[in-house]
Design an enzyme around this catalytic site. Structure first.
Site, mmCIF file in Angstrom:
data_model
loop_
_atom_site.group_PDB
_atom_site.id
_atom_site.type_symbol
_atom_site.label_atom_id
_atom_site.label_comp_id
_atom_site.label_asym_id
_atom_site.label_seq_id
_atom_site.Cartn_x
_atom_site.Cartn_y
_atom_site.Cartn_z
ATOM 1 N N HIS A 51 -7.538 -20.128 20.190
ATOM 2 C CA HIS A 51 -8.364 -21.320 20.393
ATOM 3 C C HIS A 51 -9.148 -21.324 21.698
ATOM 4 C CE1 HIS A 51 -5.297 -22.568 17.445
ATOM 5 N NE2 HIS A 51 -6.342 -23.166 16.898
ATOM 6 N N LYS A 103 -3.296 -2.386 6.816
ATOM 7 C CA LYS A 103 -4.254 -3.343 6.269
ATOM 8 C C LYS A 103 -5.198 -3.796 7.383
ATOM 9 C CE LYS A 103 -5.067 -6.421 2.784
ATOM 10 N NZ LYS A 103 -4.847 -7.847 2.884
ATOM 11 N N CYS A 144 -5.490 -19.646 25.235
ATOM 12 C CA CYS A 144 -4.944 -19.250 23.935
ATOM 13 C C CYS A 144 -5.885 -18.222 23.305
ATOM 14 C CB CYS A 144 -4.843 -20.474 23.028
ATOM 15 S SG CYS A 144 -4.608 -20.005 21.317
ATOM 16 N N HIS A 186 0.853 -1.194 0.000
ATOM 17 C CA HIS A 186 0.000 0.000 0.000
ATOM 18 C C HIS A 186 0.882 1.235 0.000
ATOM 19 C CE1 HIS A 186 0.740 0.654 4.276
ATOM 20 N NE2 HIS A 186 0.440 -0.607 4.504
ATOM 21 N N CYS A 197 -1.888 -24.106 18.174
ATOM 22 C CA CYS A 197 -1.179 -23.128 17.330
ATOM 23 C C CYS A 197 0.274 -23.518 17.158
ATOM 24 C CB CYS A 197 -1.100 -21.747 17.950
ATOM 25 S SG CYS A 197 -2.562 -21.045 18.539
ATOM 26 N N CYS A 239 0.585 -23.033 23.201
ATOM 27 C CA CYS A 239 -0.689 -23.607 22.736
ATOM 28 C C CYS A 239 -0.358 -24.701 21.730
ATOM 29 C CB CYS A 239 -1.559 -22.539 22.074
ATOM 30 S SG CYS A 239 -2.959 -23.268 21.194
ATOM 31 N N LYS A 245 -2.875 5.319 11.780
ATOM 32 C CA LYS A 245 -1.853 4.745 10.922
ATOM 33 C C LYS A 245 -2.516 3.899 9.835
ATOM 34 C CE LYS A 245 1.683 1.438 10.461
ATOM 35 N NZ LYS A 245 2.391 0.286 10.911
ATOM 36 N N HIS A 302 4.177 1.487 2.091
ATOM 37 C CA HIS A 302 5.398 0.833 1.606
ATOM 38 C C HIS A 302 6.031 1.648 0.485
ATOM 39 C CE1 HIS A 302 2.763 -2.689 2.862
ATOM 40 N NE2 HIS A 302 3.718 -2.623 3.778
HETATM 41 N N1 MSP Z 1 9.559 -6.738 7.546
HETATM 42 C C1 MSP Z 1 9.660 -5.689 8.474
HETATM 43 C C2 MSP Z 1 10.887 -4.845 8.228
HETATM 44 C C3 MSP Z 1 12.166 -5.609 8.247
HETATM 45 S S1 MSP Z 1 13.501 -4.592 7.836
HETATM 46 C C4 MSP Z 1 14.823 -5.506 8.133
HETATM 47 C C5 MSP Z 1 8.436 -4.798 8.361
HETATM 48 N N2 MSP Z 1 7.763 -4.849 7.210
HETATM 49 S S2 MSP Z 1 6.452 -4.005 6.847
HETATM 50 O O1 MSP Z 1 5.963 -4.533 5.604
HETATM 51 O O2 MSP Z 1 5.552 -3.990 7.932
HETATM 52 O O3 MSP Z 1 6.954 -2.597 6.503
HETATM 53 C C6 MSP Z 1 7.120 -1.617 7.478
HETATM 54 C C7 MSP Z 1 7.636 -0.361 6.834
HETATM 55 O O4 MSP Z 1 6.765 0.042 5.735
HETATM 56 C C8 MSP Z 1 7.621 0.823 7.754
HETATM 57 O O5 MSP Z 1 8.752 0.841 8.602
HETATM 58 C C9 MSP Z 1 7.619 1.958 6.760
HETATM 59 O O6 MSP Z 1 8.877 2.086 6.189
HETATM 60 C C10 MSP Z 1 6.638 1.448 5.708
HETATM 61 N N3 MSP Z 1 5.267 1.761 6.057
HETATM 62 C C11 MSP Z 1 4.242 0.887 6.295
HETATM 63 N N4 MSP Z 1 3.111 1.596 6.564
HETATM 64 C C12 MSP Z 1 3.385 2.914 6.528
HETATM 65 C C13 MSP Z 1 2.638 4.081 6.707
HETATM 66 N N5 MSP Z 1 1.363 4.068 6.982
HETATM 67 N N6 MSP Z 1 3.286 5.261 6.553
HETATM 68 C C14 MSP Z 1 4.619 5.356 6.251
HETATM 69 N N7 MSP Z 1 5.348 4.271 6.087
HETATM 70 C C15 MSP Z 1 4.772 3.048 6.227
HETATM 71 O O7 MSP Z 1 8.163 -4.073 9.294
#
Ligand code: MSP
Length: 674
Positions: free
Chosen positions: A151, A306, A148, A18, A129, A126, A303, A21
């Site tokens: 469950h 999803k 849990c 989204h 799980c 659990c 924030k 990212h």
């Molecule tokens: N997989 C871990 C990160 C491992 S790094 C070694 C993770 N992944 S995540 O898919 O949840 O991505 C998190 C990152 O996505 C956030 O730190 C940020 O960089 C970005 N974002 C996700 N949602 C966001 C917003 N709503 N706003 C701004 N950045 C966002 O955590």
């Protein structure tokens, strides 16, 4: 040649991409382009984080082998990113072989140096799980028996063998590093947060699981799988050749490491500024120069995620806005480091003001006049009145000052201020043109020199703006560059190497519109319809994607599915769920996990409720927030305070991070949920 290594977090493949990212990747891409334009050899890395229990489960749900499932989601990330034309050198995947090799080397080195040892991990287990839970994540049954959360069956207190990382040994070294390298954690507020967290003491970290299969086996002990964060954080070095032959291995690694800029959202600050440097220190690897933690895009004040269902849908976004204008908007609108609310209204206003009526209009009117009044050749400055010449000089000064202001702000990662500097200079040019009225000057042959001075000044300013904006608007600025009759790629032109006047006598190219003006009302109406349709489609997709065995019991199957502890509607109706508004929230002395609330449930008196969320929520920010409360839970005492209900929260990830349940619309206090 100077090098610059910039990274983004690697994104979890447990949900679809989204705007959040895309945001971090836009920042990294813009920085990468900026540095390349200024002569650096850049390595820009992004990628995906593909291991862990949640991903294993999601694959199971989708009825696919795990690798096939993650390949599908990785493809969806790459497809969503493609229109943005990111210039990453590589897309790292934690399921790639070279990565696993590198992680094993990091692990072995830390172990040989005495920082990884075997011990026992204790937790609530659990069997259904096949997972451990923290006490705070568990539900409480009759007689305080821990259940849990999935469950609702009693949990067993078990201990399992685990490897531990001696994080406690790094407390002083980390503090020393933060103190001696103020640029290591930015912005400063985040640095202070981390400093006080580390000063509070560090416990050793369990870094392996025997219960998780989808992960990297521990070297020489394959029953154990590495903790996902050990695996994931290592990507930043494995992808450039640490412990493997990637890009030529060691030589390449030494060339680019340490990273110059690691961009992360504030949600994963601690992992990157406490665990990551400690892992590197344990293996004797240098630390990155800067970990910059940016704020979150909020949607409806919360924030974007999803889980909350308030993400900005990239498909809808792409339908109305080019990737370039989205790039511009996120860089200009959000003060880097702070949170920002995403609204389509703000995006429309920004596109129309800064791009359509702004730089787009400046290009269109300047070039059209050059075509109509000067045979399509950018004129040299002609002789004009002292007053007009002085104004032209002012404009020229403003533009050259914008060049230094842009770099000064950009080097501090103040993207919004850097772009503001360009807009301010552009206002000067616009005003200069409007005041000088070249369309009138063109009617009078005696004013030829004045006309040429005005158009020369406007076209030269535009040439500087094109070079400055190239990292942010790569395609539009290249179009402007060509329209100005310039050869080559603007991405390779350093703005501070441009000489005023070099653009004259060039034959301009074809004039095409750059940023069409958007009709705000119409686009907003269309977006609302599209969003509703795409939400409905997603709901449909989720229902069909979930295999029957895991589908919710809405249409109760005739044959109960094993493993699901069904309840009847009467059981459900016994639980009284109500909307509450947090009136006050404060920490409970000597209980670092608990917050004490007073919550208005629409009753005569607010209720006192305790919740174990103190490690994740700042109590000062909670008053005013609407939550869901179990209103008929028998009162019980916690740390001497009576708790008269329970607040509902989702439990996220392995550490069970709570996310408070709430509403996107306004709802009255006390409203019943059913
Ligand atoms: N997989 C871990 C990160 C491992 S790094 C070694 C993770 N992944 S995540 O898919 O949840 O991505 C998190 C990152 O996505 C956030 O730190 C940020 O960089 C970005 N974002 C996700 N949602 C966001 C917003 N709503 N706003 C701004 N950045 C966002 O955590």
């Amino acid at each position: 040649m100077n090098k610059f290594y910039v990274t983004t977090p690697i994104y979890y493949v447990n949900s679809y991409p989204h705007l959040g990212h895309v945001y971090t990747t836009i920042i990294a891409d813009t920085v990468a382009r900026y540095k390349r334009q200024r002569g650096y050899e850049v390595f820009f890395l992004t990628g995906t984080d593909e291991h862990g229990i949640n991903i294993e489960r999601a694959a199971e749900k989708a009825g696919l082998p795990v690798k096939q499932h993650v390949d599908r989601i990785v493809a969806s990330f790459q497809t969503a990113f493609a229109p943005f034309q990111f210039t990453n050198q590589h897309w790292v995947r934690t399921t790639d072989e070279y990565h696993k090799e590198g992680v094993r080397k990091l692990w072995r080195t830390a172990q040989e140096n005495g920082f990884i040892y075997k011990g026992k991990y204790e937790g609530w287990y659990c069997g259904n799980c096949n997972e451990f839970y923290q006490e705070a994540e568990a539900q409480k049954g009759a007689d305080e028996v821990l259940l849990c959360p999935t469950h609702e069956r009693p949990l067993e207190l078990l201990s399992e063998e685990s490897y531990f990382f001696k994080l406690s040994a790094f407390q002083d070294k980390l503090i020393e590093h933060y103190e001696q390298n103020p640029q290591f954690i930015r912005p400063e507020t985040r640095r202070n947060e981390v400093l006080s967290f580390v000063r509070g003491g560090l416990n050793d970290l369990s870094v392996s699981r025997v219960s998780v299969k989808w992960g990297i086996p521990v070297p020489d002990d394959p029953e154990h799988t590495m903790y996902v964060w050990f695996d994931a954080l290592s990507n930043y070095i494995t992808a450039i050749g640490y412990g493997n032959e990637q890009f030529g291995g060691e030589t390449h690694f030494k060339k680019f490491w340490p990273a110059d800029l690691q961009l992360v959202g504030k949600d994963i600050l601690r992992f990157h500024t406490v665990y990551w440097p400690a892992f590197l220190m344990a293996a004797g690897v240098e630390l990155p120069q800067t970990v910059y933690s940016h704020g979150m895009w909020l949607s409806g004040g919360r924030k974007m995620s999803k889980t909350l269902g308030n993400v900005i849908d990239l498909a809808v976004l792409h339908k109305y806005f080019t990737p370039e204008v989205v790039r511009y908007f996120v860089l200009r609108e959000m003060v880097f480091g702070q949170d920002g609310d995403f609204t389509y209204e703000a995006l429309l206003d920004r596109v129309n003001a800064d791009l359509a009526s702004g730089v787009g209009n400046l290009a269109a009117r300047t070039l059209t006049m050059v075509r109509n009044f000067c045979d399509g050749v950018i004129p040299a400055p002609g002789n004009a009145s002292a007053e007009l010449s002085a104004s032209a000089q002012d404009v020229r000064d403003a533009v050259t000052q914008a060049v230094s202001a842009f770099d000064r702000e950009f080097d501090e990662y103040n993207f919004s201020r850097a772009l503001e500097a360009v807009s301010n200079a552009r206002f000067r040019v616009d005003k200069f043109i409007s005041d000088a009225k070249p369309w009138d000057l063109a009617k009078d042959p005696a004013q030829r020199g004045a006309l040429e001075l005005v158009l020369h000044t406007a076209a030269e300013s535009l040439r500087f703006f094109a070079a400055l904006l190239a990292p942010v608007l790569p395609n539009a600025t290249q179009t402007i560059w060509q329209q100005l009759g310039e050869a080559g790629s603007v991405a390779e032109v350093r703005p501070d190497s441009l000489l005023w006047g070099d653009g004259q006598q060039k034959q301009i190219g074809e004039i095409t519109p750059l940023f069409p003006r958007l009709d705000k009302k119409k686009v907003m109406d269309d977006i609302k319809q599209d969003e509703a349709a795409s939400q409905a489609a997603r709901a449909q997709e989720t229902q069909t994607e979930v295999p029957a065995a895991a589908a919710p019991a809405a249409a109760a199957p005739a044959e109960p599915v094993p493993g699901i502890a069904y309840i009847g509607i009467d059981d459900f109706l016994k639980v009284e769920l109500r909307v509450g508004e947090i009136k006050t929230a404060e920490r409970v002395p000597k209980a670092d996990k608990l917050l004490r609330f007073t919550i208005d449930l629409g009753e005569a008196e607010p209720r006192q409720i305790l919740a174990g969320i103190a490690q994740y929520y700042d109590p000062e920010k909670l008053p005013g927030r609407k939550v869901i409360v179990v209103a008929n839970l028998a009162p019980r005492k916690l740390r001497g305070f009576e708790s008269q209900g329970m607040i509902l929260a989702a439990s996220i990830g392995e550490e069970g991070r709570p996310i408070l349940a709430g509403f996107l619309e306004d709802v009255p206090n006390g409203a019943k949920l059913k």
